[in-house]
Design an enzyme around this catalytic site. Structure first.
Site, PDB file in Angstrom:
ATOM      1  N   SER A  59       0.832  -1.207   0.000  1.00  0.00           N
ATOM      2  CA  SER A  59       0.000   0.000   0.000  1.00  0.00           C
ATOM      3  C   SER A  59       0.869   1.260   0.000  1.00  0.00           C
ATOM      4  O   SER A  59       1.661   1.458  -0.913  1.00  0.00           O
ATOM      5  CB  SER A  59      -0.964  -0.052   1.186  1.00  0.00           C
ATOM      6  N   ASP A  76      -6.074  -3.791  -2.160  1.00  0.00           N
ATOM      7  CA  ASP A  76      -4.970  -3.417  -1.273  1.00  0.00           C
ATOM      8  C   ASP A  76      -4.215  -4.629  -0.729  1.00  0.00           C
ATOM      9  O   ASP A  76      -4.827  -5.603  -0.272  1.00  0.00           O
ATOM     10  CB  ASP A  76      -5.537  -2.599  -0.107  1.00  0.00           C
TER      11      ASP A  76
END
Length: 317
Positions: free
Chosen positions: A51, A181
């Protein structure tokens, strides 16, 4: 009698996910770079990121200075995190990724890299890697980053649903994959990085030096701050539930991966920096876009470096 050369030390940098809280990570990295006196890419052999950690990992791996990454974050994070809708946040993320990674090729990386994402449909990790030596099998069909762009890999790793849209990529073999993610499977990617080093790159555990950086732990923002963030047409209760729930998922994932690392690779020398801050003034979350608060995270990162300075210098000298 000839003496045997000492085994080469293999250094790993692992960067957690956490949205805007990556400013804390950058505070640590800025101090490392300034005190070691050379770019981060020259300090490590392998960099993994999830991320916000993926953004930082990709920038540092291609040779960017931490001070330049900090400048980029100050200019760009508020624009990405402040919009009230998922679509607008996603559009801002894509615009940033295209601007900073649109011309970047995998071969531009100066160190081996791993960018962690989640295969949304198959519910399993998908990790973009730069070197065939990092492959755990299927060497004959390995293609760096699956033939996808660096831009796509970074967007996918940052697609924290439901606050961002998932991201679909097409691999070089024609497979179309919906990604989300990387924090859903490895918000703390240290375990994956060590597995690459020991099982794919054939590095002895005794030769590894791992620097694993979190984003810090903070009190929850007040309900009134949440009210200010949410536009009138948005359901505040649902927003608050989603935010708290996602934070809980990522936090639990981060700590569970750390526990597993300590069990499975107890002999690997590791510096883990992920300090908890309990003072109410440090209340924040991954959607933070107040630059005053974000600058405080940088300062806390610098203090965390100072607390680990001697050990870090020993690892990286």
């Amino acid at each position: 009698m000839e003496t045997q050369p000492s085994p080469k030390i293999f250094r790993i940098l692992s960067l957690d996910g956490g949205g805007a809280k990556g400013f804390y990570t950058l505070g640590i990295l800025d101090e490392i770079e300034k005190n070691i006196g050379k770019p981060i890419c020259e300090c490590f052999d392998l960099i993994f990121g999830t991320s916000t950690g993926a953004i930082i990992a990709a920038l540092l791996s291609r040779g960017d200075k931490v001070s330049d990454v900090l400048k980029l974050y100050r200019e760009s994070v508020p624009a990405i995190m402040s919009p009230s809708s998922r679509g607008r946040r996603t559009a801002a993320l894509k615009e940033l990724s295209k601007r900073i990674f649109g011309e970047t090729k995998v071969e531009d990386f100066k160190t081996a890299i791993g960018i962690v994402t989640t295969n949304w449909k198959d519910e399993r990790p998908l990790i973009f890697k730069s070197l065939v030596a990092q492959a755990h099998g299927s060497v004959g069909s390995f293609v760096p980053f699956f033939g996808c762009s660096v831009e796509d890999a970074v967007i996918a790793s940052c697609s924290a649903y439901p606050f961002f849209q998932t991201h679909t990529v097409t691999k070089s073999n024609g497979d179309i994959v919906e990604l989300a993610d990387g924090g859903f499977c490895a918000n703390n990617p240290t375990l994956y990085a060590i597995a690459d080093a020991t099982m794919a790159l054939n590095q002895g555990p005794q030769n590894l030096r791992v620097v694993s950086l979190g984003v810090g732990s903070y009190p929850e923002p007040s309900i009134w701050k949440r009210v200010k963030r949410v536009c009138a047409r948005f359901d505040l209760i649902r927003h608050g539930f989603n935010s708290d729930f996602l934070q809980k998922i990522l936090g639990t994932n981060t700590r569970s991966m750390e526990v597993l690392r300590d069990i499975l690779f107890k002999g690997v020398q590791t510096i883990r920096i992920n300090k908890a801050f309990v003072e109410p003034g440090m209340a924040t979350d991954f959607l933070e876009h107040d630059l005053n608060r974000l600058n405080r995270l940088i300062q806390k990162g610098r203090l965390s470096f100072a607390e680990n300075e001697n050990k870090l210098k020993e690892f990286l000298s």
